[in-house]
Design a protein around this motif. Structure first.
Motif, PDB file in Angstrom:
ATOM      1  N   ALA A 197      27.620  17.453   9.107  1.00  9.84           N
ATOM      2  CA  ALA A 197      27.727  17.062   7.698  1.00  9.84           C
ATOM      3  C   ALA A 197      28.849  17.824   7.000  1.00  9.84           C
ATOM      4  N   SER A 236      31.660  14.195   5.820  1.00 10.51           N
ATOM      5  CA  SER A 236      30.854  13.599   4.760  1.00 10.51           C
ATOM      6  C   SER A 236      31.806  13.013   3.737  1.00 10.51           C
ATOM      7  N   GLU A 241      20.161  15.961   3.545  1.00 16.45           N
ATOM      8  CA  GLU A 241      19.857  14.534   3.653  1.00 16.45           C
ATOM      9  C   GLU A 241      19.515  13.946   2.290  1.00 16.45           C
ATOM     10  N   ASP A 243      22.644  13.417   0.404  1.00 18.41           N
ATOM     11  CA  ASP A 243      23.315  12.209   0.903  1.00 18.41           C
ATOM     12  C   ASP A 243      22.691  10.962   0.288  1.00 18.41           C
ATOM     13  N   GLU A 303      27.030   8.557   7.770  1.00 17.95           N
ATOM     14  CA  GLU A 303      26.101   9.586   7.306  1.00 17.95           C
ATOM     15  C   GLU A 303      24.666   9.299   7.726  1.00 17.95           C
ATOM     16  N   ARG A 351      23.295  10.598  11.235  1.00 16.91           N
ATOM     17  CA  ARG A 351      22.669  11.933  11.276  1.00 16.91           C
ATOM     18  C   ARG A 351      21.224  11.861  10.815  1.00 16.91           C
TER      19      ARG A 351
END
Length: 296
Positions: free
Chosen positions: A19, A23, A110, A113, A193, A196
């Motif tokens: 990340a 990202s 997360e 994100d 993204e 992941r």
């Protein structure tokens, strides 16, 4: 540290490093300024719920493009709804846990994100000139209950279902030059993204199931299957046909019977079904819901 914790720590540490290296900031990466070019589709037309139907054959190319733009906006809106559920489940799962644990730090990464993704999807739907599509009221309330009570493998397997179905659809669209460029960029960001996120969800599902008995697996298999059914059947709101200028009743009828679209869903979920089966979460009872959602 236990034998279970050691590989889990290594996995989440790798996810954190990934990340940090790759990202995106959608506010900067996506072209929000250029006006919508209506000569493009909103998603690969093969993913349209009407593709391959008699109605699709009768539609003009402009109508097909408008429909795929509305459908793409509906998928984005459904994604926002489930991402909000996801964030709350992950926050609840890691509440008051060790903040020095890489898994804790990954959970927050997360969630960050998902916040960016939801804003990105919202702006994307607006640029596609779509209304605020939402799941039906009873589905919204079921989601409210699920996010409040789902724990462990039920939560993470459900997260995985939502992400995997969307992943295949977006991979097709991000490479498709028929799709409007800003949507391709959105899809690319989300695919990179979310890969992941899916890795983490798979690892958490397997870890939480370690030592689980048959009754627990059976109960969670049903919970995940029911959740999957409502997620998938909520992706395309019935109102998209009206907003695309189509006969809604006919469109809904033909979409329900569209074997091509059902085949696309099944093919997108082949790997997911194998994973659920390997975890003991693909049971006889759960198969009924996956079949109803055309996922198997």
């Amino acid at each position: 540290m236990t034998e279970v914790d050691t590989p889990r720590k290594a996995t989440t540490q790798r996810l954190l490093e990934s990340a940090a290296m790759l990202s995106y900031d959608p506010a900067l990466e996506v072209d929000w300024e250029t006006p919508l070019d209506t000569s493009y589709h909103g998603m690969s037309p093969e993913w349209s719920t009407l593709y391959g139907t008699p109605y699709w054959a009768e539609m003009t190319e402009d109508q097909r493009k408008e429909l795929t733009r509305q459908e793409a906006a509906s998928v984005a809106s459904t994604g926002i709804w489930f991402e909000m559920i996801l964030q709350q489940m992950v926050l609840r799962d890691f509440y008051a846990k060790d903040p020095t644990d890489p898994a804790f730090q990954w959970a927050l990464t997360e969630i960050a994100d998902e916040c960016r993704h939801s804003i990105m999807f919202a702006r994307g739907a607006e640029k596609l000139r779509a209304p605020a599509y939402r799941p039906r009221r009873h589905v919204v309330e079921l989601g409210r209950a699920f996010k409040a009570i789902a724990t462990g493998e039920a939560a993470y397997a459900a997260i995985l279902v939502a992400e995997e179905v969307l992943d295949v659809m977006q991979r097709d669209s991000m490479r498709d030059e028929r799709v409007v460029p800003f949507v391709r960029t959105i899809n690319n960001i989300h695919v990179v993204e979310e890969s992941r996120h899916m890795k983490f969800a798979r690892e958490e599902t397997k870890q939480r199931l370690m030592g689980a008995g048959r009754a627990r697996r059976e109960a969670n298999a049903i919970a995940v299957a029911i959740t999957s059914y409502f997620i998938v059947t909520s992706m395309i709101n019935r109102d998209v046909y009206q907003h695309a200028g189509l006969d809604s009743e006919r469109a809904i009828r033909e979409a329900k019977a569209n074997e091509h679209h059902k085949s696309m869903l099944r093919s997108s979920c082949a790997g997911l079904m194998e994973f659920l089966d390997s975890c003991g979460l693909l049971t006889t009872a759960s198969l009924r819901f996956y079949r109803r959602a055309s996922l198997i």
